[in-house]
Write a protein that holds these residues in place. Structure first.
Motif, PDB file in Angstrom:
ATOM      1  N   ASN A 136      -0.575  -8.870  12.851  1.00 24.36           N
ATOM      2  CA  ASN A 136       0.654  -9.580  12.481  1.00 24.36           C
ATOM      3  C   ASN A 136       0.765  -9.558  10.964  1.00 24.36           C
ATOM      4  N   HIS A 195       7.960 -10.966   6.070  1.00 19.78           N
ATOM      5  CA  HIS A 195       8.971 -11.804   5.417  1.00 19.78           C
ATOM      6  C   HIS A 195       8.336 -12.734   4.379  1.00 19.78           C
ATOM      7  N   ASP A 210       6.059  -7.776  13.016  1.00 14.64           N
ATOM      8  CA  ASP A 210       6.800  -8.030  11.773  1.00 14.64           C
ATOM      9  C   ASP A 210       6.271  -7.197  10.602  1.00 14.64           C
ATOM     10  N   ARG A 254      10.707  -7.133   6.907  1.00  8.55           N
ATOM     11  CA  ARG A 254      11.712  -8.179   7.134  1.00  8.55           C
ATOM     12  C   ARG A 254      12.810  -7.632   8.036  1.00  8.55           C
ATOM     13  N   LYS A 255      13.528  -8.521   8.699  1.00  5.41           N
ATOM     14  CA  LYS A 255      14.587  -8.040   9.584  1.00  5.41           C
ATOM     15  C   LYS A 255      15.754  -7.441   8.805  1.00  5.41           C
ATOM     16  N   ALA A 266       8.977  -7.402  16.879  1.00  7.65           N
ATOM     17  CA  ALA A 266       9.674  -8.368  16.028  1.00  7.65           C
ATOM     18  C   ALA A 266       9.375  -9.777  16.514  1.00  7.65           C
ATOM     19  N   ASP A 286       9.251 -13.144  13.816  1.00  9.68           N
ATOM     20  CA  ASP A 286      10.181 -13.810  12.903  1.00  9.68           C
ATOM     21  C   ASP A 286      11.314 -12.869  12.502  1.00  9.68           C
ATOM     22  N   ALA A 287      11.106 -11.574  12.678  1.00 13.50           N
ATOM     23  CA  ALA A 287      12.148 -10.604  12.338  1.00 13.50           C
ATOM     24  C   ALA A 287      13.241 -10.538  13.397  1.00 13.50           C
TER      25      ALA A 287
END
Length: 586
Positions: free
Chosen positions: A383, A387, A429, A432-433, A454, A456-457
């Motif tokens: 992980n 972000h 992740d 970032r997304k 994904a 948090d993305a």
């Protein structure tokens, strides 16, 4: 009164009663045979028979209260009471997990404000459950999940509109006050400017990174929606006399009972790497291990515990933490007390490293010492939580202290990482997304070798369900967390969408996990590929592994356990799923 006299009286009374109801002759004959049995047998048989004609249970009361989760933060418990055979009976309860978006290095005032907001959110949720939702769901059939979730969704949508209207009115009021307070500016006058004219441009042109999308704030009270929906599902399972995982599968497959079920593979967090520690490595937040599919869950968990014990032994015997100067020039451990090993809120060791190679080397050594080989006897998932790495002024990710990489350089780095360390079969992740183009690049380059996931993305569940897409260019799958206003019906619908798009589903524990084990049942019933629960420490997390072990034992005993598969989906249209090699193929 003797037993014979008592039976005779009951027989005469029952016969008179049933003649008045015109009971069929064969039923009367059966009852007559019952009267020849012992009184205790008679009463039991009669109770069982008449219970078939009682009204179906309905919800009669909801009770909400404030509790605390596994890390001491306030959360919500929802209890459901049903009217069963004219009696009020407590059926079940749920305790919601919570998720924090406050970074590790947040200022004290930010943490204090977050704690205050959490308390207010839980207080509002308790009010919703005990007042509005209690009235709204009264007399509802607990097995009607669709109707319950529809009513909860409509209630939440109304609350969202109310909040928007209040914010609109507040904004108008502030604008009016600002207009009254602003003095009039004389005609012809201009604001003073400093000497020097236009500000000097920087000699170095920096390509700005896409701005971070605003955080998706949760509406106060939203825990009540998720908690009530899950409580209704648990009540429905209890009333139907089936475990929650099977009840969930029946809901997903429209009441068709699956002949076989596959357990999700556990992603067990072994190490939590501190990004703000004195050590240099920032790229890795969690190191997770995934047991091979040919092992039973019980065997896999034991293997993970063996690796964990060996890592602890290595750290304690070295007299130092990774990245610290605990060795002499000759390589011998310096004298001194062993390091204090800290357990993270994720239920695993918290350790810092100076490089990715140092971390992976220690993992390989630990496995080798107990006769295991990474890539054959155990796999890794990383992980990255990218972000948290972005330096917006530079427009780059800080992967090591003082070492930065652009989004395109990150892609090249991940490709090299997976090529050098093929035992890493999942990246969570990695970007970032906002860097959608680079997500596509990673997936096309690594999709046939590794899962690009994904967490948090990804956007929130309700938005994913509404938009019917994944809101990022490419990914192998999504980590779903049951938090806030998430409803059971949302998970059923969204996992169906993911299945249709050949994405994998991972159900994950939030950082503020509770003791409720329902997440495991949901993951099994929904057919999730992985289950991300944290480490094998802390009771609220270990309880979920124990629940998974119990489900495995139950399915195996019933001959309904199907072996899981690990296969990657390459992102070229003409490609087929590629199955992970078994140990015999290495």
């Amino acid at each position: 009164m003797e037993a014979g006299e008592q039976l005779g009286r009951l027989r005469r009374e029952a016969a008179e009663y049933y003649r008045g109801l015109r009971v069929p002759e064969r039923l009367e004959q059966a009852l007559n045979e019952l009267f020849l049995q012992r009184p205790e047998d008679l009463y039991g048989e009669l109770a069982n028979y008449f219970s078939k004609f009682s009204k179906a249970p309905v919800i009669c009361k909801l009770v909400g209260r404030k509790l605390f989760n596994g890390v001491g933060q306030p959360t919500l418990e929802v209890e459901i009471y049903c009217t069963v055979k004219n009696y009020e009976k407590r059926i079940c309860s749920t305790v919601m997990a919570t998720h924090s978006q406050i970074p590790e290095n947040a200022l004290p005032e930010t943490i204090e404000a977050d704690e205050k907001e959490r308390n207010e959110c839980v207080h509002t949720a308790v009010e919703w459950v005990n007042e509005s939702l209690n009235t709204m769901l009264r007399h509802l059939d607990p097995t009607d999940q669709c109707q319950a979730d529809k009513m909860l969704g409509e209630y939440f949508a109304n609350k969202v509109e109310e909040k928007k209207e209040i914010e609109r009115q507040e904004k108008e009021r502030q604008e009016e006050e600002a207009a009254k307070a602003t003095p009039s500016v004389r005609s012809g006058s201009t604001p003073k400017q400093k000497k020097g004219g236009k500000p000097a441009k920087s000699s170095v042109e920096v390509t700005p990174s896409p701005p971070a999308e605003p955080a998706e704030s949760a509406l106060r009270g939203s825990l009540a929606i998720g908690g009530t929906s899950l409580a209704v599902a648990k009540a429905g399972a209890t009333i139907s006399h089936v475990p929650l995982y099977l009840y969930t599968a029946l809901l997903k497959h429209h009441q068709e009972s699956p002949k076989e079920m596959t357990l999700p593979l556990p992603m067990v967090t072994l190490l939590n790497c501190e990004k703000n520690s004195p050590t240099k490595l920032k790229l890795v937040k969690e190191v997770m291990v995934i047991p091979p599919v040919e092992l039973s869950l019980k065997q896999g968990i034991k293997r993970v515990l063996d690796i964990q014990k060996e890592i602890i032994r290595l750290l304690e015997s070295s007299g130092k933490k990774p990245g610290s100067r605990g060795e002499s020039r000759r390589g011998r451990a310096l004298k001194g007390p062993p390091p204090t090993l800290k357990i993270s809120h994720l239920g695993c060791l918290t350790i810092g490293y100076d490089s990715l190679e140092q971390l992976l080397l220690q993992m390989q050594i630990a496995c080798h010492n107990i006769g295991l080989q990474l890539g054959k006897d155990m796999y890794l998932a990383i992980n990255c939580a990218a972000h948290e790495l972005m330096d917006h002024e530079k427009g780059k990710y800080e992967i090591l202290t003082g070492a930065f990489k652009s989004p395109d350089e990150m892609v090249a780095m991940y490709v090299e990482m997976i090529n050098n360390f093929p035992f890493i079969i999942a990246l969570i992740d990695p970007l970032r997304k906002e860097d959608r183009e680079q997500w596509s690049s990673i997936c096309f380059a690594l999709g046939s070798k590794c899962y690009v996931i994904a967490e948090d993305a990804a956007t929130q569940i309700s938005k994913l369900k509404t938009e019917q897409n994944i809101n990022i260019a490419r990914c192998s799958g999504i980590v779903l967390k049951y938090i806030n206003e998430t409803k059971v019906s949302d998970l059923l619908e969204l996992t169906g969408i993911l299945d249709g798009q050949r994405h994998i589903t991972i159900l994950g524990s939030p950082d503020g996990e509770s003791s409720d084990e329902s997440l495991v049942d949901l993951a099994v019933g929904l057919g999730a590929r992985f289950l991300k629960l944290g480490g094998l420490c802390r009771g609220e997390r270990v309880a979920k592994y124990n629940r998974l072990l119990a489900i495995e034992e139950e399915l195996a005993a019933n001959g309904a356990l199907r072996e899981a598969k690990l296969e990657f989906v390459a992102f070229a249209e003409e490609s087929e799923p590629e199955e992970l090699p078994t140990p015999e193929q290495h």
